[in-house]
Motif scaffolding. Structure first.
Motif, mmCIF file in Angstrom:
data_model
loop_
_atom_site.group_PDB
_atom_site.id
_atom_site.type_symbol
_atom_site.label_atom_id
_atom_site.label_comp_id
_atom_site.label_asym_id
_atom_site.label_seq_id
_atom_site.Cartn_x
_atom_site.Cartn_y
_atom_site.Cartn_z
ATOM 1 N N MET A 150 4.786 -4.103 7.533
ATOM 2 C CA MET A 150 6.110 -3.498 7.538
ATOM 3 C C MET A 150 5.861 -2.086 7.013
ATOM 4 N N HIS A 151 6.215 -1.076 7.814
ATOM 5 C CA HIS A 151 5.889 0.293 7.433
ATOM 6 C C HIS A 151 6.989 1.258 7.862
ATOM 7 N N ILE A 152 6.760 2.542 7.634
ATOM 8 C CA ILE A 152 7.714 3.589 8.002
ATOM 9 C C ILE A 152 7.707 3.762 9.523
ATOM 10 N N ALA A 153 8.877 3.958 10.085
ATOM 11 C CA ALA A 153 9.031 4.075 11.545
ATOM 12 C C ALA A 153 8.709 5.475 12.045
ATOM 13 N N ARG A 154 8.321 5.529 13.306
ATOM 14 C CA ARG A 154 8.203 6.812 14.002
ATOM 15 C C ARG A 154 9.617 7.345 14.234
ATOM 16 N N PRO A 155 9.750 8.659 14.397
ATOM 17 C CA PRO A 155 11.084 9.205 14.697
ATOM 18 C C PRO A 155 11.710 8.501 15.898
ATOM 19 N N GLY A 156 12.993 8.224 15.805
ATOM 20 C CA GLY A 156 13.700 7.546 16.892
ATOM 21 C C GLY A 156 13.434 6.057 16.970
ATOM 22 N N LEU A 157 12.820 5.496 15.948
ATOM 23 C CA LEU A 157 12.471 4.061 15.940
ATOM 24 C C LEU A 157 11.666 3.670 17.173
ATOM 25 N N LYS A 158 10.664 4.482 17.503
ATOM 26 C CA LYS A 158 9.786 4.153 18.646
ATOM 27 C C LYS A 158 9.020 2.876 18.334
ATOM 28 N N PRO A 159 8.697 2.087 19.366
ATOM 29 C CA PRO A 159 8.034 0.794 19.157
ATOM 30 C C PRO A 159 6.702 0.908 18.420
ATOM 31 N N THR A 160 6.327 -0.185 17.780
ATOM 32 C CA THR A 160 5.078 -0.285 17.032
ATOM 33 C C THR A 160 4.043 -1.024 17.882
ATOM 34 N N GLU A 161 2.892 -1.275 17.284
ATOM 35 C CA GLU A 161 1.850 -2.077 17.940
ATOM 36 C C GLU A 161 2.001 -3.563 17.603
ATOM 37 N N GLY A 162 3.108 -3.934 16.951
ATOM 38 C CA GLY A 162 3.357 -5.324 16.580
ATOM 39 C C GLY A 162 3.954 -5.467 15.187
ATOM 40 N N MET B 200 -5.099 5.648 5.579
ATOM 41 C CA MET B 200 -4.583 6.977 5.269
ATOM 42 C C MET B 200 -4.449 7.733 6.596
ATOM 43 N N ARG B 201 -3.277 7.661 7.159
ATOM 44 C CA ARG B 201 -3.006 8.240 8.466
ATOM 45 C C ARG B 201 -2.561 9.693 8.331
ATOM 46 N N ASP B 202 -2.639 10.405 9.454
ATOM 47 C CA ASP B 202 -2.179 11.793 9.484
ATOM 48 C C ASP B 202 -0.667 11.882 9.592
ATOM 49 N N ASP B 203 -0.027 10.795 10.043
ATOM 50 C CA ASP B 203 1.436 10.778 10.112
ATOM 51 C C ASP B 203 1.983 10.052 8.879
ATOM 52 N N ARG B 204 3.252 9.800 8.832
ATOM 53 C CA ARG B 204 3.897 9.189 7.651
ATOM 54 C C ARG B 204 3.975 7.664 7.706
ATOM 55 N N LEU B 205 3.494 7.045 8.787
ATOM 56 C CA LEU B 205 3.755 5.617 9.003
ATOM 57 C C LEU B 205 3.324 4.725 7.843
ATOM 58 N N TYR B 206 2.197 5.004 7.247
ATOM 59 C CA TYR B 206 1.721 4.150 6.156
ATOM 60 C C TYR B 206 1.933 4.786 4.790
ATOM 61 N N ASN B 207 2.854 5.728 4.669
ATOM 62 C CA ASN B 207 3.173 6.240 3.327
ATOM 63 C C ASN B 207 3.580 5.086 2.428
ATOM 64 N N VAL B 208 4.295 4.127 3.005
ATOM 65 C CA VAL B 208 4.590 2.842 2.365
ATOM 66 C C VAL B 208 4.282 1.788 3.419
ATOM 67 N N CYS B 209 3.394 0.874 3.088
ATOM 68 C CA CYS B 209 2.929 -0.117 4.066
ATOM 69 C C CYS B 209 2.813 -1.468 3.371
ATOM 70 N N TYR C 234 0.865 -1.177 0.000
ATOM 71 C CA TYR C 234 0.000 0.000 0.000
ATOM 72 C C TYR C 234 0.905 1.230 0.000
ATOM 73 N N PHE C 235 0.505 2.272 -0.706
ATOM 74 C CA PHE C 235 1.301 3.498 -0.727
ATOM 75 C C PHE C 235 0.402 4.711 -0.906
ATOM 76 N N ARG C 236 0.866 5.841 -0.382
ATOM 77 C CA ARG C 236 0.168 7.110 -0.593
ATOM 78 C C ARG C 236 0.653 7.712 -1.893
ATOM 79 N N ARG C 237 -0.273 8.104 -2.726
ATOM 80 C CA ARG C 237 0.070 8.667 -4.038
ATOM 81 C C ARG C 237 0.946 9.905 -3.930
ATOM 82 N N ASN C 238 0.723 10.721 -2.899
ATOM 83 C CA ASN C 238 1.465 11.979 -2.766
ATOM 84 C C ASN C 238 2.807 11.808 -2.062
#
Length: 177
Positions: free
Chosen positions: A139-151, A110-119, A59-63
């Protein structure tokens, strides 16, 4: 046709919520679930499953300007505002894409952050699908600082860019402790 790439993801010894992803000659840092890696993955536990998984779709965001998306041979799905992913155990669409609005618990693609720009959708708990074994393992884009995910497994954008051209439907990702 590209050869299949074997990928190993292993939790780091000092922080089980961070990992090392090895693919071919690449060694990349990644974020893992806030619950570490678990052989007993359950919905909502925040753990990354101890498993061998394969990528199903991208999955990817067109923009979004992440190069490498078009070099991957995975099926590509542009994210639309009305797409979600059901995470409600017991719902007939559990661990499946849904159209929003949706009546049961779900995640917006379609999230407000960048996490699923590429998912990249991984096949965890897809075939067969077992209620409460965990959903939306991506498998997606990380939060700044590689903060943990929900799994999920999350990578810095530059590392996702490096990895994407090597992912295909034959890739196997071993998630280890």
């Amino acid at each position: 046709m590209r050869r299949s790439l074997a990928i190993d993801v292993r939790a780091t010894p000092l922080d089980r919520r961070k990992g090392i992803l090895k693919a071919g000659g690449m060694t990349l840092r990644c974020a893992l679930g806030k619950g570490g890696v678990s052989a007993r993955k359950r919905e909502g536990d925040g753990a990354t499953p101890l498993a061998v998984v394969k990528p199903l779709a991208l999955y990817f965001r067109r923009n979004c300007k992440v190069s490498g998306v078009w070099q991957s041979t995975l099926p590509k799905i542009p994210i639309r505002a009305d797409e979600g992913w059901c995470d409600a155990p017991g719902d007939p669409r559990y661990n499946r894409p849904v159209k929003l609005p949706y009546h049961a618990s779900h995640e917006k693609m379609m999230r407000d952050d960048r996490l699923y720009n590429v998912c990249i959708v991984l096949d965890w708990n897809m075939y067969p699908r077992l209620w409460s074994r965990g959903s939306a393992i991506f498998m997606h884009i990380a939060r700044p600082g590689l903060k943990p995910t929900e799994g999920c497994i999350a990578l810095e954008p530059r590392d996702m860019r490096r990895l994407l051209p090597f992912l295909n439907c034959r890739t196997r990702i071993r998630i280890l402790r």
